[in-house]
Design an enzyme around this catalytic site. Structure first.
Site, short mmCIF file in Angstrom:
data_model
loop_
_atom_site.label_atom_id
_atom_site.label_comp_id
_atom_site.label_asym_id
_atom_site.label_seq_id
_atom_site.Cartn_x
_atom_site.Cartn_y
_atom_site.Cartn_z
CG HIS A 46 -1.80 1.23 1.26
ND1 HIS A 46 -3.04 1.27 0.65
CD2 HIS A 46 -1.59 2.46 1.78
CE1 HIS A 46 -3.56 2.47 0.81
NE2 HIS A 46 -2.70 3.22 1.50
N GLY A 93 -8.02 13.96 -10.22
CA GLY A 93 -9.11 12.99 -10.23
C GLY A 93 -8.79 11.67 -9.57
CB THR A 95 -11.57 8.08 -7.16
OG1 THR A 95 -11.21 7.01 -8.03
CG2 THR A 95 -12.08 9.28 -7.97
CG HIS A 98 -3.24 0.63 -3.16
ND1 HIS A 98 -3.29 -0.37 -2.21
CD2 HIS A 98 -2.29 0.24 -4.05
CE1 HIS A 98 -2.40 -1.31 -2.51
NE2 HIS A 98 -1.78 -0.96 -3.63
CG HIS A 100 -4.65 3.26 -9.40
ND1 HIS A 100 -4.85 3.84 -8.16
CD2 HIS A 100 -5.40 3.98 -10.28
CE1 HIS A 100 -5.70 4.85 -8.29
NE2 HIS A 100 -6.04 4.97 -9.57
CG HIS A 102 -5.67 4.72 -14.90
ND1 HIS A 102 -7.01 4.44 -14.85
CD2 HIS A 102 -5.40 5.47 -13.80
CE1 HIS A 102 -7.54 5.00 -13.78
NE2 HIS A 102 -6.59 5.63 -13.12
P1 5GP Z 1 -8.33 7.01 -10.16
O1 5GP Z 1 -9.54 7.88 -10.42
O2 5GP Z 1 -8.04 6.93 -8.68
O3 5GP Z 1 -7.11 7.36 -10.95
O4 5GP Z 1 -8.72 5.57 -10.67
C1 5GP Z 1 -9.46 4.67 -9.94
C2 5GP Z 1 -9.99 3.66 -10.91
O5 5GP Z 1 -10.44 2.53 -10.19
C3 5GP Z 1 -11.18 4.17 -11.74
O6 5GP Z 1 -10.86 4.11 -13.13
C4 5GP Z 1 -12.31 3.22 -11.35
O7 5GP Z 1 -13.16 2.90 -12.43
C5 5GP Z 1 -11.57 2.02 -10.82
N1 5GP Z 1 -12.30 1.29 -9.80
C6 5GP Z 1 -12.99 1.81 -8.75
N2 5GP Z 1 -13.52 0.83 -8.00
C7 5GP Z 1 -13.15 -0.34 -8.59
C8 5GP Z 1 -13.41 -1.71 -8.28
O8 5GP Z 1 -14.06 -2.06 -7.29
N3 5GP Z 1 -12.87 -2.64 -9.11
C9 5GP Z 1 -12.14 -2.29 -10.21
N4 5GP Z 1 -11.68 -3.29 -10.96
N5 5GP Z 1 -11.87 -1.02 -10.53
C10 5GP Z 1 -12.38 -0.06 -9.73
ZN ZN Z 2 -4.11 -0.15 -0.35
#
Ligand code: 5GP
Ligand code: ZN
Length: 114
Positions: A46, A93, A95, A98, A100, A102
């Site tokens: 994490h 953006g 959300t 942790h 990640h 894309h």
């Molecule tokens: P961020 O907005 O933080 O860059 O990306 C978070 C991503 O996590 C979003 O694209 C969203 O669709 C994805 N996401 C949110 N909840 C879940 C989930 O429960 N499972 C999966 N596989 N993706 C998720």
């Molecule tokens: Zn985490």
């Protein structure tokens, strides 16, 4: 982090469509895909955001980026092109806190991003 969504996915407490895993990183399909390929490459450890990285994480981040490229290549997008994105904090953006990476491919992306 028991309350972190991605830690819970990594522990198997919440289902996900996992497409790659090793000792350090896991990749799964985004639940709300924005392209034919939209996967998230996540470290097992994490780390809340890029703001929390330390020099000890350099190799881990390198593995994440190389894995994203490998996933794009597997799907045939290496030459066509693909996009990799880390969102950090509110204005970008983020959300899920942790980190990640894309990895998106299979359509034409615009620049600058929205
Ligand atoms: P961020 O907005 O933080 O860059 O990306 C978070 C991503 O996590 C979003 O694209 C969203 O669709 C994805 N996401 C949110 N909840 C879940 C989930 O429960 N499972 C999966 N596989 N993706 C998720
Ligand atoms: Zn985490």
């Amino acid at each position: 982090m028991t309350d972190c969504l991605f830690c819970r996915i990594l522990k198997g407490e919440i289902p996900a469509s996992i497409i790659y895993e090793d000792d350090h990183v896991v990749a799964f399909n985004d639940i709300n895909p924005q392209a034919p390929l939209h996967a998230l490459v996540v470290p097992r450890r994490h780390i809340a955001s890029l703001n929390d990285l330390t020099p000890e994480d350099d190799a881990l981040v390198g593995e994440m980026i190389r894995r994203a490229a490998a996933l794009a290549k597997e799907r045939g997008y290496a030459d066509r092109g693909f996009r990799t994105v880390f969102n950090t904090n509110a204005e970008a953006g983020q959300t899920v806190f942790h980190i990640h990476l894309h990895v998106l491919g299979g359509r034409r992306f615009t620049w600058p991003p929205g």
